[in-house]
Design an enzyme around this catalytic site. Structure first.
Site, mmCIF file in Angstrom:
data_model
loop_
_atom_site.group_PDB
_atom_site.id
_atom_site.type_symbol
_atom_site.label_atom_id
_atom_site.label_comp_id
_atom_site.label_asym_id
_atom_site.label_seq_id
_atom_site.Cartn_x
_atom_site.Cartn_y
_atom_site.Cartn_z
ATOM 1 N N ASP A 1 6.345 0.514 -11.843
ATOM 2 C CA ASP A 1 6.919 1.849 -11.710
ATOM 3 C C ASP A 1 7.747 2.275 -12.921
ATOM 4 O O ASP A 1 8.550 1.501 -13.447
ATOM 5 C CB ASP A 1 7.767 1.925 -10.429
ATOM 6 C CG ASP A 1 6.882 1.856 -9.186
ATOM 7 O OD1 ASP A 1 5.727 2.330 -9.259
ATOM 8 O OD2 ASP A 1 7.336 1.323 -8.158
ATOM 9 N N HIS B 1 1.484 -3.538 -9.211
ATOM 10 C CA HIS B 1 1.049 -3.359 -7.829
ATOM 11 C C HIS B 1 0.024 -2.240 -7.747
ATOM 12 O O HIS B 1 -0.125 -1.446 -8.679
ATOM 13 C CB HIS B 1 2.238 -3.065 -6.903
ATOM 14 C CG HIS B 1 2.989 -1.813 -7.238
ATOM 15 N ND1 HIS B 1 3.906 -1.750 -8.261
ATOM 16 C CD2 HIS B 1 2.953 -0.574 -6.696
ATOM 17 C CE1 HIS B 1 4.406 -0.531 -8.326
ATOM 18 N NE2 HIS B 1 3.833 0.208 -7.393
ATOM 19 N N ARG C 1 9.811 5.211 0.890
ATOM 20 C CA ARG C 1 9.897 4.506 -0.396
ATOM 21 C C ARG C 1 11.226 4.803 -1.091
ATOM 22 O O ARG C 1 11.647 5.952 -1.174
ATOM 23 C CB ARG C 1 8.756 5.011 -1.273
ATOM 24 C CG ARG C 1 8.602 4.365 -2.619
ATOM 25 C CD ARG C 1 7.381 5.019 -3.271
ATOM 26 N NE ARG C 1 6.896 4.332 -4.439
ATOM 27 C CZ ARG C 1 7.290 4.606 -5.667
ATOM 28 N NH1 ARG C 1 8.194 5.527 -5.891
ATOM 29 N NH2 ARG C 1 6.773 3.949 -6.688
#
Ligand code: SIN
Length: 283
Positions: A99, A249, A264
């Protein structure tokens, strides 16, 4: 009840049971932190968390990141609700990535709290950037240790229904950040191959995309070898959390006829530090 930590694979990932995140004290949190550093990704089963309680747990880890383009829940802006309805194609996170690599200080960790999941399907895959680096030959380690990546925000990757935008997609400014390809984990000190699929890691600094593509493709194939991966199977009430500094991921889009809802939260990270050889080479 005593905390139990069971590995999810021979390489990374662990399932954590016997803990209630609403009641953990400092010692319980220390156990979870150690499990995250040891296993890279943990799934804490059987939790019953309100949005406020999820935010309270997230704050143990550091500052919560507020997404610049996507709105959070009306009463809890720290939580982004990721919803995929039956019959809808998911465009959120369905490629290998870590991320916020396109920012100067990418996310330290991300957590997903499973609200509604299909009986089968909708798993998330993880791959270890640390094990992938360790398995390279000495010659390759020397070469990748001298490279930096240029990473750009991928607007397409954020598309998902029910994630309302703060600003229209066409107005999202391109975000670009350059990082050492080999980053040193600030807590474990372990080097990791730090890159995303080419939608985001566009090229190596000082090289064209065409020149970079073969090595980026090779490294992604290498990182995602099955022996460096694990798979998290969600159940309602599972709180999954992963360390973005050493894992990729990918959300699996294999549940066309079912609804999936996740809450999230992303925890802010610090600057990306490379190997000493990288900074010497850059001087
Ligand atoms: C993400 O990339 O954060 C989404 C992962 C998922 O929905 O499984």
């Amino acid at each position: 009840m005593a905390i139990e930590i069971s590995p999810l694979s021979g390489s990374i990932g662990a399932e954590v049971t016997g803990i209630d995140l609403n009641k953990i004290g400092e010692a319980g949190f220390a156990d979870i932190r150690e499990a995250l550093l040891d296993h890279g990704v943990i799934c804490i089963r059987d939790q019953d968390l309100t949005p406020d309680q999820q935010v309270a747990f997230a704050k143990h880890w550091g500052e919560i990141h507020l997404h610049p383009y996507l709105k959070g829940l009306p009463d809890q802006p720290e939580i982004m609700e990721i919803v995929k309805e039956a019959g809808e194609r998911n465009r959120f996170g369905d490629h290998w990535h870590t991320d916020q690599i396109f920012t100067p200080t990418p996310a330290m960790a991300t957590m997903l709290y499973a609200k509604e999941v299909p009986l089968a399907g909708g798993d998330t895959l993880f791959a270890s950037l640390t094990l992938a680096y360790e398995a390279l030959s000495e010659g390759m380690k020397a070469m990748v240790g001298r490279l930096s990546t240029v990473n750009q925000y991928d607007k397409q990757a954020t598309r998902s229904r029910r994630m309302s935008e703060k600003i229209p997609e066409q107005d999202v400014p391109a975000k670009v950040a350059t990082h050492p390809l080999v980053r040193v984990h600030p807590e474990t000190g372990k080097p990791a191959l730090y890159l995303n699929a080419m939608q985001t890691t566009r090229h190596f600094a000082g090289m064209t995309p065409e020149e970079s593509r073969p090595l980026i493709a090779y490294l992604l194939d290498h990182i995602t070898r099955p022996e460096f991966t694990c798979r998290v199977r969600w159940r309602p009430g599972t709180l999954g959390m992963w360390d973005n500094r050493c894992l990729l991921h990918m959300a699996l889009d294999d549940y066309p006829d079912h609804r999936r809802v996740m809450h999230r939260i992303t925890i802010k990270g610090g600057p990306v530090v490379g190997l000493e050889t990288t900074s010497e080479a850059a001087e």
